[in-house]
Design a protein around this motif. Sequence first.
Motif, PDB file in Angstrom:
ATOM      1  N   MET A   1       0.847  -1.172   0.000  1.00  0.00           N
ATOM      2  CA  MET A   1       0.000   0.000   0.000  1.00  0.00           C
ATOM      3  C   MET A   1       0.892   1.233   0.000  1.00  0.00           C
ATOM      4  N   SER A   2       0.611   2.148  -0.912  1.00  0.00           N
ATOM      5  CA  SER A   2       1.440   3.335  -1.013  1.00  0.00           C
ATOM      6  C   SER A   2       0.914   4.434  -0.100  1.00  0.00           C
ATOM      7  N   VAL A   3       1.813   5.287   0.336  1.00  0.00           N
ATOM      8  CA  VAL A   3       1.457   6.403   1.199  1.00  0.00           C
ATOM      9  C   VAL A   3       1.084   7.582   0.313  1.00  0.00           C
ATOM     10  N   PRO A   4      -0.137   8.142   0.498  1.00  0.00           N
ATOM     11  CA  PRO A   4      -0.520   9.289  -0.328  1.00  0.00           C
ATOM     12  C   PRO A   4       0.420  10.468  -0.090  1.00  0.00           C
ATOM     13  N   THR A   5       0.702  11.213  -1.136  1.00  0.00           N
ATOM     14  CA  THR A   5       1.557  12.386  -0.996  1.00  0.00           C
ATOM     15  C   THR A   5       0.804  13.493  -0.286  1.00  0.00           C
ATOM     16  N   LEU A   6       1.544  14.474   0.210  1.00  0.00           N
ATOM     17  CA  LEU A   6       0.919  15.591   0.910  1.00  0.00           C
ATOM     18  C   LEU A   6       0.002  16.388  -0.013  1.00  0.00           C
ATOM     19  N   LEU A   7       0.358  16.467  -1.287  1.00  0.00           N
ATOM     20  CA  LEU A   7      -0.454  17.229  -2.223  1.00  0.00           C
ATOM     21  C   LEU A   7      -1.713  16.481  -2.644  1.00  0.00           C
ATOM     22  N   ASP A   8      -1.692  15.168  -2.592  1.00  0.00           N
ATOM     23  CA  ASP A   8      -2.846  14.365  -2.968  1.00  0.00           C
ATOM     24  C   ASP A   8      -3.531  13.848  -1.711  1.00  0.00           C
ATOM     25  N   ASN A   9      -4.440  14.640  -1.193  1.00  0.00           N
ATOM     26  CA  ASN A   9      -5.121  14.236   0.034  1.00  0.00           C
ATOM     27  C   ASN A   9      -6.523  13.721  -0.248  1.00  0.00           C
ATOM     28  N   SER A  10      -6.794  13.333  -1.494  1.00  0.00           N
ATOM     29  CA  SER A  10      -8.123  12.840  -1.842  1.00  0.00           C
ATOM     30  C   SER A  10      -8.484  11.583  -1.049  1.00  0.00           C
ATOM     31  N   HIS A  11      -7.483  10.776  -0.722  1.00  0.00           N
ATOM     32  CA  HIS A  11      -7.728   9.577   0.092  1.00  0.00           C
ATOM     33  C   HIS A  11      -8.308   9.969   1.449  1.00  0.00           C
ATOM     34  N   TYR A  12      -7.728  11.007   2.048  1.00  0.00           N
ATOM     35  CA  TYR A  12      -8.205  11.454   3.356  1.00  0.00           C
ATOM     36  C   TYR A  12      -9.575  12.118   3.250  1.00  0.00           C
ATOM     37  N   GLU A  13      -9.791  12.857   2.178  1.00  0.00           N
ATOM     38  CA  GLU A  13     -11.095  13.482   1.961  1.00  0.00           C
ATOM     39  C   GLU A  13     -12.176  12.417   1.832  1.00  0.00           C
ATOM     40  N   GLN A  14     -11.882  11.375   1.074  1.00  0.00           N
ATOM     41  CA  GLN A  14     -12.837  10.294   0.889  1.00  0.00           C
ATOM     42  C   GLN A  14     -13.088   9.558   2.208  1.00  0.00           C
ATOM     43  N   ALA A  15     -12.034   9.317   2.968  1.00  0.00           N
ATOM     44  CA  ALA A  15     -12.184   8.641   4.257  1.00  0.00           C
ATOM     45  C   ALA A  15     -13.028   9.480   5.212  1.00  0.00           C
ATOM     46  N   CYS A  16     -12.816  10.795   5.198  1.00  0.00           N
ATOM     47  CA  CYS A  16     -13.631  11.688   6.043  1.00  0.00           C
ATOM     48  C   CYS A  16     -15.084  11.635   5.633  1.00  0.00           C
ATOM     49  N   ASP A  17     -15.336  11.712   4.330  1.00  0.00           N
ATOM     50  CA  ASP A  17     -16.711  11.657   3.830  1.00  0.00           C
ATOM     51  C   ASP A  17     -17.387  10.353   4.238  1.00  0.00           C
ATOM     52  N   GLN A  18     -16.654   9.247   4.151  1.00  0.00           N
ATOM     53  CA  GLN A  18     -17.218   7.948   4.524  1.00  0.00           C
ATOM     54  C   GLN A  18     -17.522   7.882   6.020  1.00  0.00           C
ATOM     55  N   ALA A  19     -16.596   8.378   6.838  1.00  0.00           N
ATOM     56  CA  ALA A  19     -16.807   8.353   8.283  1.00  0.00           C
ATOM     57  C   ALA A  19     -18.016   9.206   8.667  1.00  0.00           C
ATOM     58  N   ILE A  20     -18.138  10.375   8.077  1.00  0.00           N
ATOM     59  CA  ILE A  20     -19.266  11.259   8.371  1.00  0.00           C
ATOM     60  C   ILE A  20     -20.574  10.618   7.918  1.00  0.00           C
ATOM     61  N   ALA A  21     -20.552   9.996   6.742  1.00  0.00           N
ATOM     62  CA  ALA A  21     -21.755   9.332   6.237  1.00  0.00           C
ATOM     63  C   ALA A  21     -22.173   8.184   7.144  1.00  0.00           C
ATOM     64  N   MET A  22     -21.193   7.453   7.675  1.00  0.00           N
ATOM     65  CA  MET A  22     -21.502   6.340   8.577  1.00  0.00           C
ATOM     66  C   MET A  22     -22.168   6.816   9.863  1.00  0.00           C
ATOM     67  N   CYS A  23     -21.931   8.076  10.200  1.00  0.00           N
ATOM     68  CA  CYS A  23     -22.531   8.653  11.412  1.00  0.00           C
ATOM     69  C   CYS A  23     -23.689   9.590  11.052  1.00  0.00           C
ATOM     70  N   ASP A  24     -24.311   9.345   9.903  1.00  0.00           N
ATOM     71  CA  ASP A  24     -25.482  10.107   9.459  1.00  0.00           C
ATOM     72  C   ASP A  24     -25.250  11.610   9.431  1.00  0.00           C
TER      73      ASP A  24
END
Length: 72
Positions: A1-24
């Motif tokens: 698994m590769s570590v996302p670069t500092l400039l490409d934070n889309s992985h973290y954005e997607q993870a945040c969106d998923q976590a928020i969605a899981m908590c309605d």
Amino acid sequence: MSVPTLLDNSHYEQACDQAIAMCDGNLRSTIKALIMANEYLEAELEELKAAISAGCIPETSRSKMRSKSSAA
């Protein structure tokens, strides 16, 4: 698994969106769930450290050691 670069934070954005969605959409619940998950993982890590200090080897490490010794 590769570590996302500092400039490409889309992985973290997607993870945040998923976590928020899981908590309605409830941000407080999302933060609480993430804190609880982190505490659980920290406790599990401490248990593993204690087991390793006591000389126990995790099962996955044992199977890797067996396959290396049988290959030799």
